[in-house]
Design an enzyme around this catalytic site. Structure first.
Site, PDB file in Angstrom:
ATOM      1  N   LYS A 113       0.831  -1.716  -0.030  1.00 11.73           N
ATOM      2  CA  LYS A 113       0.007   0.140   0.287  1.00 11.73           C
ATOM      3  C   LYS A 113       1.266   1.335  -0.234  1.00 11.73           C
ATOM      4  CE  LYS A 113      -4.104  -1.979   0.180  1.00 11.73           C
ATOM      5  NZ  LYS A 113      -6.267  -1.142   0.546  1.00 11.73           N
ATOM      6  N   LYS A 197      -3.074 -10.031  -7.403  1.00  9.23           N
ATOM      7  CA  LYS A 197      -4.679 -11.140  -6.788  1.00  9.23           C
ATOM      8  C   LYS A 197      -5.538 -10.158  -7.254  1.00  9.23           C
ATOM      9  CE  LYS A 197      -5.421  -7.958  -2.753  1.00  9.23           C
ATOM     10  NZ  LYS A 197      -6.513  -8.675  -1.807  1.00  9.23           N
ATOM     11  N   LYS A 200     -10.151  -5.038  -5.437  1.00 13.13           N
ATOM     12  CA  LYS A 200     -11.303  -3.764  -5.836  1.00 13.13           C
ATOM     13  C   LYS A 200     -10.749  -2.874  -6.100  1.00 13.13           C
ATOM     14  CE  LYS A 200     -13.737  -4.395  -1.482  1.00 13.13           C
ATOM     15  NZ  LYS A 200     -12.291  -4.006  -0.548  1.00 13.13           N
TER      16      LYS A 200
END
Ligand code: ATP
Ligand code: LTN
Length: 331
Positions: A113, A197, A200
């Site tokens: 992140k 992966k 969203k």
């Protein structure tokens, strides 16, 4: 006899996709019958990256409707927003004082992140796993059904439970992760970049199939999915990630075992596999989408579900928090 407690959460960020369905929600449905379940919209986790307030609120209602459309029943399970139960934030502080910097520095989600949000490397991103541990430990949770990406965070929650129990006496149940195998959907991969992966928060919507994508879009996205240069339909995550991902999706949507699909598609081409996978996903999602639109139209009812859920969750959370504060000598 009291049933074991289950807790899980999803951040109301971006759009729910079939990765969440196969990795988390599908297990929730199965386990809802046997466990005492709490499902949370973890909106305090979602604000670790910037969210537009009005959109976050609207999206939270979309998520509640989506949970219910998938089959989470508010009569059987508690559905609530994390921000409606202030005990989560309070326990987080108490746990923070028992969490080592080094434990948080090695979290892979944190590293990913901060690499992605270089303009907003905030403290919340760093302490995210401590809030997640608080979510879980507040309810004396035994089972936590999540996707494979959350394994490391679950380990921290277990370590903190043991650490606190050793320091202050029995306060928390030590939670167990429930993670589907990769073949069974524990890690659904991106359609265009099958080595990462499905997520969203991906900027390219071609990488995921949203739960609310229309049939034409779903068929188109699956057709464009990256496969490989040979033509053999075989499950092999390392050497054939794209084809393996399609087999996982087809297996999840039809209930057929991957080995059965490998024989069924022996000698057939990727085009065939893609068409069938797309159609199976469309068929799986059609009733969920219809139910979603019916539920989403009644906002007052969704608000009521959240209100009742928060009441039930708070009662339980405050009980644990009280015990922890007492044990720690806080007045
Ligand atoms: P974001 O990309 O916005 O950070 P996310 O897509 O990873 O979020 P979360 O809200 O963090 O979604 O995850 C909700 C649940 O879905 C978790 O249990 C997570 O493990 C699971 N999950 C997320 N992505 C996948 C995936 N690709 N395959 C299987 N499970 C997944
Ligand atoms: N970090 C999780 C979401 C989450 C969660 C939880 C999952 C927050 N709190 C408690 C299970 C239990 C994620 O999927 N990114």
């Amino acid at each position: 006899m009291a049933r074991d407690i289950l807790f899980s959460g999803i951040q109301p960020s971006g759009q729910l996709n079939i990765g969440h369905y196969f990795g988390a929600v599908k297990n929730w449905l199965r386990m809802q019958e046997d466990f005492d379940c709490l499902f949370s919209l973890v909106n305090l986790h979602a604000i670790t990256v910037r969210q537009a307030p009005a959109e976050l609120k609207k999206r939270s209602l979309d998520f509640v409707a989506a949970y219910m459309a998938c089959g989470i029943d508010p009569e059987k399970s508690v559905i609530f927003a994390q921000s409606d139960v202030p005990e989560h934030s309070e326990l987080m502080w108490l746990l923070s004082c028992h969490t080592y910097m080094g434990e948080l520095e090695r979290m892979t989600q944190y590293k990913d992140k901060i690499a992605k949000h270089t303009d907003n490397i905030n403290l919340g991103l760093f302490s995210y796993p401590v809030l997640m541990a608080a979510d879980i430990l507040l309810y004396q949770t035994k089972a936590v059904p999540v996707g494979a990406d959350q394994k490391q965070h679950l380990e921290l929650a277990r370590d903190l439970a043991n650490r606190m129990n050793n320091a202050y006496g029995q306060l928390f149940t030590v939670p167990e992760p429930y993670i589907p195998s990769t073949e069974a959907g524990g890690r659904i991969m991106s359609l265009l970049e099958p080595e990462k992966k499905m997520s969203k928060s991906d900027e390219n919507a071609g990488n995921y199939i949203a739960l609310l994508d229309d049939p034409k879009t779903i068929l188109k996205k699956v057709k464009r999915a990256v496969t490989d240069t040979d033509t053999i339909i075989r499950y092999d995550r390392d050497n054939k990630p794209g084809v393996s991902n399609l087999l996982t999706l087809l297996s999840g949507a039809t209930g057929k075992a991957i080995s059965e699909l490998e024989s069924e598609y022996d000698g057939k081409g990727y085009g065939h596999l893609k068409t069938d996978t797309g159609e199976a996903i469309v068929a799986l999602l059609a009733p969920i989408q219809a139910e979603f639109h019916r539920l989403r139209d009644n906002e007052a009812e969704l608000m009521q579900v959240m209100k009742q859920g928060a009441c039930k969750a708070r009662e339980r959370a405050s009980h644990t928090l009280k015990q922890v504060k007492k044990a720690m000598g806080l007045m």
